[in-house]
Design an enzyme around this catalytic site. Structure first.
Site, PDB file in Angstrom:
ATOM      1  N   HIS A 101       0.884  -1.165   0.000  1.00  0.00           N
ATOM      2  CA  HIS A 101       0.000   0.000   0.000  1.00  0.00           C
ATOM      3  C   HIS A 101       0.924   1.217   0.000  1.00  0.00           C
ATOM      4  O   HIS A 101       2.021   1.164   0.575  1.00  0.00           O
ATOM      5  CB  HIS A 101      -0.829   0.118   1.275  1.00  0.00           C
ATOM      6  N   ASP A 104       2.473   1.972   3.320  1.00  0.00           N
ATOM      7  CA  ASP A 104       3.520   1.087   3.854  1.00  0.00           C
ATOM      8  C   ASP A 104       4.903   1.556   3.442  1.00  0.00           C
ATOM      9  O   ASP A 104       5.880   1.349   4.156  1.00  0.00           O
ATOM     10  CB  ASP A 104       3.384  -0.348   3.308  1.00  0.00           C
ATOM     11  N   GLU A 232     -11.036  -6.927  -3.764  1.00  0.00           N
ATOM     12  CA  GLU A 232     -10.855  -7.952  -2.720  1.00  0.00           C
ATOM     13  C   GLU A 232     -12.062  -8.006  -1.786  1.00  0.00           C
ATOM     14  O   GLU A 232     -12.308  -7.074  -1.023  1.00  0.00           O
ATOM     15  CB  GLU A 232      -9.574  -7.637  -1.930  1.00  0.00           C
ATOM     16  N   GLU A 268      -9.200 -13.679  -0.437  1.00  0.00           N
ATOM     17  CA  GLU A 268      -8.379 -13.944   0.753  1.00  0.00           C
ATOM     18  C   GLU A 268      -9.011 -15.042   1.599  1.00  0.00           C
ATOM     19  O   GLU A 268     -10.205 -15.009   1.888  1.00  0.00           O
ATOM     20  CB  GLU A 268      -8.239 -12.650   1.560  1.00  0.00           C
ATOM     21  N   HIS A 271     -10.808 -13.858   4.762  1.00  0.00           N
ATOM     22  CA  HIS A 271     -12.055 -13.152   4.470  1.00  0.00           C
ATOM     23  C   HIS A 271     -13.161 -14.134   4.098  1.00  0.00           C
ATOM     24  O   HIS A 271     -14.327 -13.913   4.436  1.00  0.00           O
ATOM     25  CB  HIS A 271     -11.851 -12.157   3.328  1.00  0.00           C
ATOM     26  N   ASP A 296      -4.969 -13.995  -1.509  1.00  0.00           N
ATOM     27  CA  ASP A 296      -4.257 -13.634  -0.285  1.00  0.00           C
ATOM     28  C   ASP A 296      -4.313 -14.861   0.610  1.00  0.00           C
ATOM     29  O   ASP A 296      -5.398 -15.306   1.005  1.00  0.00           O
ATOM     30  CB  ASP A 296      -4.918 -12.427   0.407  1.00  0.00           C
ATOM     31  N   ASP A 307     -10.182 -11.217  12.029  1.00  0.00           N
ATOM     32  CA  ASP A 307      -9.296 -11.347  10.868  1.00  0.00           C
ATOM     33  C   ASP A 307      -7.859 -11.334  11.393  1.00  0.00           C
ATOM     34  O   ASP A 307      -7.201 -10.310  11.406  1.00  0.00           O
ATOM     35  CB  ASP A 307      -9.549 -10.159   9.925  1.00  0.00           C
ATOM     36  N   ASP A 309      -5.137 -12.837  10.348  1.00  0.00           N
ATOM     37  CA  ASP A 309      -4.050 -12.787   9.354  1.00  0.00           C
ATOM     38  C   ASP A 309      -2.817 -13.600   9.751  1.00  0.00           C
ATOM     39  O   ASP A 309      -1.702 -13.089   9.820  1.00  0.00           O
ATOM     40  CB  ASP A 309      -3.641 -11.325   9.097  1.00  0.00           C
ATOM     41  N   ASP A 339      -0.771 -12.304   2.888  1.00  0.00           N
ATOM     42  CA  ASP A 339      -1.346 -11.178   3.632  1.00  0.00           C
ATOM     43  C   ASP A 339      -1.409 -11.620   5.097  1.00  0.00           C
ATOM     44  O   ASP A 339      -2.489 -11.739   5.679  1.00  0.00           O
ATOM     45  CB  ASP A 339      -2.731 -10.828   3.070  1.00  0.00           C
TER      46      ASP A 339
HETATM   47  C1  XUL Z   1      -7.378  -6.349   4.921  1.00  0.00           C
HETATM   48  C2  XUL Z   1      -6.663  -6.850   3.738  1.00  0.00           C
HETATM   49  C3  XUL Z   1      -5.820  -5.863   3.019  1.00  0.00           C
HETATM   50  C4  XUL Z   1      -5.867  -6.006   1.544  1.00  0.00           C
HETATM   51  C5  XUL Z   1      -5.131  -4.909   0.798  1.00  0.00           C
HETATM   52  O1  XUL Z   1      -8.091  -7.327   5.602  1.00  0.00           O
HETATM   53  O2  XUL Z   1      -6.746  -8.009   3.400  1.00  0.00           O
HETATM   54  O3  XUL Z   1      -4.526  -5.975   3.503  1.00  0.00           O
HETATM   55  O4  XUL Z   1      -5.318  -7.215   1.132  1.00  0.00           O
HETATM   56  O5  XUL Z   1      -5.588  -3.654   1.133  1.00  0.00           O
HETATM   57 CO    CO Z   2      -5.904  -9.120   1.872  1.00  0.00          CO
END
Ligand code: XUL
Ligand code: CO
Length: 435
Positions: A101, A104, A232, A268, A271, A296, A307, A309, A339
């Protein structure tokens, strides 16, 4: 000159399944041919800049736990050091891709002109680093969720000045992605959703989001960016109701605004689970509409419902995901983006490397299992058998017929279907032979 951040850790090598070295690949062997293609070209791994280098270890109850030499992340010298370390890690992992992003890679300055100048400066720096590196850009994206200006949405904000700021921000990020020869451009609708209908005009927010995405597509063509535009899906977090809830919702949205041939999906794992689906459901549904773009790859904690991650570590889940990716023809512009972030107690540079090594290895193992299932053909054969009735001329003709004619045929032929087993347990046992 090395930053010294990863001192003592050298390039990760493939040592085979018997290796006990925690910093070696046991399954990820980039040059190994799987279904006629190099493993590296199948998986197309990407490191996510945000989790690995920008996230400082905070959670809702406490702030930074990590101590990195590029903190505080508020000036350009620190941003350059962060890029130096990032490219050292890409090299250690032999990572073919990375993703970012804007927020970042450069510090947020609070106004568009300064944000733009800093994005151009750091992407020039990154472009130079890419000359000496094999690592390519899988995708760039705009962070339109962290700064307070985005709190009520970006393209869906009730304030048109925020829509304008978002349009300018995405333009700058698309330009930067194009400059770095990115393979895709991603839009995750971070704050595109709402907290309460009491203050939300849902219909016009969706129309604004559709128009915004159409402008993104137009701009891509205008600048000659050949990468794929990806959206996404995510059902909640940060908003209570996110507009891009899941794959099905996104497909409907893209169709409504006439963007179904221009935009695909970045799906993802975490998600999918938040939306109450399995990852493979989301992948198969997107593939069925030719909208599977990229993934992702991260998992959530199944108890917490957040979430979280985390790096993937479950072979059966990953194998079924790659089974559907492979059945859809594999990635073209897309890839496997981690991710995923460390747990906040995992303080050491070694943790960062080990997390990626484990994730890459699990994916490689899953890919091999998926390829073996495809080569064996057992699932295809079972599907073929289950749907065989549809291959008959009578069944095909029925699809061109109408209810009255079908009813007559049912009477005439005395059609009275006999239920047949779905054989789910037998098929689950079959999959377990491979994972
Ligand atoms: C948030 C997420 C983000 C996107 C990119 O849950 O997955 O990191 O992948 O903005
Ligand atoms: Co993501």
């Amino acid at each position: 000159m090395s930053t010294g951040f990863f001192d003592g850790i050298s390039r990760i090598a493939y040592e085979g399944p018997e290796s006990t070295n925690p910093l070696a690949f046991r399954h990820y062997n980039p040059d190994e041919i799987v279904l006629g293609k190099r493993m590296e070209d199948h998986l197309r791994f990407a490191v996510a800049y945000w989790h690995s280098f920008a996230w400082e270890g905070g959670d809702p109850f406490g702030g930074q736990t990590f101590q990195r030499p590029w903190y505080p992340q508020d000036d350009m010298a620190q941003a350059r050091l962060k890029a130096d370390v990032a490219f050292e890690m890409f090299d250690i992992l032999n990572a073919p891709f990375f993703c970012w992003h804007d927020a970042d890679i450069r510090p947020e300055q609070g106004n568009y002109a300064d944000n733009l100048a800093r994005l151009e400066e750091i992407t020039d720096y990154i472009a130079e680093k890419m000359i000496g590196s094999k690592t390519r850009l899988l995708w760039g994206t705009a962070n339109m969720f962290s700064h307070r200006r985005w709190m009520s949405g970006a393209a869906t904000n009730p304030d048109p000045d925020v829509f304008a700021f978002a349009a300018a921000t995405v333009k700058s990020c698309m330009d930067a992605t194009h400059k770095l020869d990115g393979a895709n451009y991603v839009l995750w609708g971070g704050r595109e959703g709402y907290e309460t209908l009491l203050n939300t005009d849902l219909g016009s927010e969706l129309d604004h989001m559709g128009r915004f995405l159409a402008m993104v597509v137009d701009y891509k063509h205008k600048i000659g960016f050949e990468g794929q535009i990806l959206v996404e899906p995510k059902p909640q977090e940060p908003s209570k109701h996110q507009y891009d809830f899941d794959v099905a919702t996104c497909i409907g949205f893209l169709r409504k605004y006439g963007l179904e041939n221009e935009v695909k999906l970045n799906i993802e794992q975490g998600h999918a689970i938040l939306a109450g689906h399995s990852f493979e459901h989301e992948l198969a549904l997107a593939a069925s509409q030719d909208m599977l773009g990229s993934i992702d790859m991260n998992r959530n904690d199944y108890q917490s419902g957040w979430d979280t991650d985390q790096f993937p570590n479950n072979t059966p889940e990953v194998a079924l995901a790659y089974y559907h990716v492979l059945k859809a023809g594999g990635f073209t512009t897309g890839g496997t983006n981690f991710d995923a972030k460390l747990r906040r107690q995992s303080l050491d540079p070694e943790d960062l490397i080990a997390a990626h090594v484990g994730g890459m290895d699990i994916c490689a193992r899953g890919l091999k299992a998926a390829a073996a299932m495809i080569e064996d053909g057992g699932l295809d054969a079972a599907l073929g058998e289950r749907y065989a009735g549809w291959q008959t001329p009578a069944a095909q003709q029925m699809l061109q017929s109408d209810l009255g004619a079908i009813a007559e045929r049912v009477l005439r032929e005395g059609i009275n279907p006999a239920p047949r087993s779905g054989r789910q347990e037998i098929l689950e046992n079959y999959v377990n032979r491979f994972v």
